[in-house]
Design a protein around this motif. Structure first.
Motif, PDB file in Angstrom:
ATOM      1  N   ASP A  52     -45.455  -8.190  24.137  1.00 16.31           N
ATOM      2  CA  ASP A  52     -44.309  -7.280  24.144  1.00 16.31           C
ATOM      3  C   ASP A  52     -44.233  -6.479  25.434  1.00 16.31           C
ATOM      4  N   TYR A  53     -45.391  -6.032  25.897  1.00 11.67           N
ATOM      5  CA  TYR A  53     -45.378  -5.217  27.117  1.00 11.67           C
ATOM      6  C   TYR A  53     -45.038  -6.059  28.337  1.00 11.67           C
ATOM      7  N   GLN A  56     -41.354  -6.058  28.632  1.00  7.68           N
ATOM      8  CA  GLN A  56     -40.903  -4.752  29.118  1.00  7.68           C
ATOM      9  C   GLN A  56     -41.200  -4.577  30.595  1.00  7.68           C
ATOM     10  N   LYS A  57     -42.408  -4.953  31.018  1.00  8.49           N
ATOM     11  CA  LYS A  57     -42.800  -4.782  32.425  1.00  8.49           C
ATOM     12  C   LYS A  57     -41.914  -5.612  33.356  1.00  8.49           C
ATOM     13  N   GLU A  60     -38.647  -3.903  33.679  1.00  2.00           N
ATOM     14  CA  GLU A  60     -38.767  -2.690  34.498  1.00  2.00           C
ATOM     15  C   GLU A  60     -38.918  -3.031  35.978  1.00  2.00           C
ATOM     16  N   GLN A 199     -39.693   3.325  34.792  1.00  2.00           N
ATOM     17  CA  GLN A 199     -40.874   2.578  34.382  1.00  2.00           C
ATOM     18  C   GLN A 199     -41.740   3.476  33.498  1.00  2.00           C
TER      19      GLN A 199
END
Length: 248
Positions: A52-53, A56-57, A60, A199
């Motif tokens: 999941d991250y 997102q990263k 961003e 971020q």
């Protein structure tokens, strides 16, 4: 004058924080800029899963690059397990040949994070390989996984990078000695702030470290030494100097 700059970080956000103000400045002065992250930095959130991250990263990092006017690429290596091997260096060398940068910015070679140290080594190796004659028929090209990479590299023109800089990072401070101070204009600074605040980790929402405050204060401190309101510091092999990198 720097017309093209390539910033190579271990994780998404590394170069955004440390080199981001300088990249924003250069873009405003007409240069092209590319940010490369060797891993997404997907293991850096205490609550989100790496999968999941990672999503997102990447979102961003893409948004940050677009906001300052830079290109963005992320390679699919694993956060915390970045190998310092020639196949990774060849991937970077291909990007160097494609982008033809005058300047490379990357991590300092000593760090509390092995991914950062490996990135510094890989960037140096890639710089060398990008300027080296490489033929798809070379002996090493027959060795997996080098064959496909060597073929791609051999199809691109060789390129020598003029300037190689190490950015100042709070995790990479062992033996780091600033020898280049780059003044950061208000316009570049506020473009950077506007971009980096989107971020989550930079806002301190992962482990609580106030990255934006830290690097803002650091720019003010380095600006005092350089005789400007704000400046970013880099390590080079040159004598200490104040440089705008681009423009008069």
């Amino acid at each position: 004058m720097t017309r093209s700059v390539l910033a190579i970080g271990a994780h998404i956000g590394d170069m955004d924080l440390t080199a981001g103000p300088t990249l924003a400045k250069l873009v405003l002065e007409g240069a092209s800029a590319t940010i490369v992250a060797l891993t997404p930095g997907e293991r850096g959130h205490p609550r989100l899963t790496p999968a999941d991250y990672k999503v997102q990263k990447i979102a961003e990092g893409t948004a940050f690059a677009e906001a300052i006017g830079a290109d963005f690429t992320v390679l699919d290596h694993s956060d915390g397990f970045l190998p310092s091997t020639d196949d990774v260096a060849l991937q970077l060398a291909q990007i160097i040949r494609e982008k033809q940068p005058d300047t490379i910015i990357t991590h300092w070679k000593h760090s509390i994070h092995s991914d950062h140290e490996h990135t510094a080594v890989l960037a140096e190796r890639a710089r060398f390989l990008a300027g080296l004659p490489i033929d798809a028929a070379d002996d090493f090209a027959a060795i997996t996984p080098y064959a496909a990479l060597a073929e791609k590299l051999s199809a691109l023109p060789r390129h020598g990078v003029r300037s190689f800089l190490h950015a100042e990072n709070w995790e990479d401070m062992e033996d780091f000695t600033p020898s280049l101070y780059v003044p950061i204009s208000d316009e570049a600074f506020y473009r950077w702030v506007s971009a980096i605040r989107h971020q989550a980790f930079a806002r301190g929402e992962t482990y609580g470290f106030r990255y934006i405050d830290y690097y803002t204060a650091l720019m003010t401190t380095r600006g005092c030494l350089a005789g400007y309101p704000r400046a970013c510091a880099f390590h080079t092999n040159q004598s200490p100097e104040v440089s705008k990198l681009a423009g008069p």
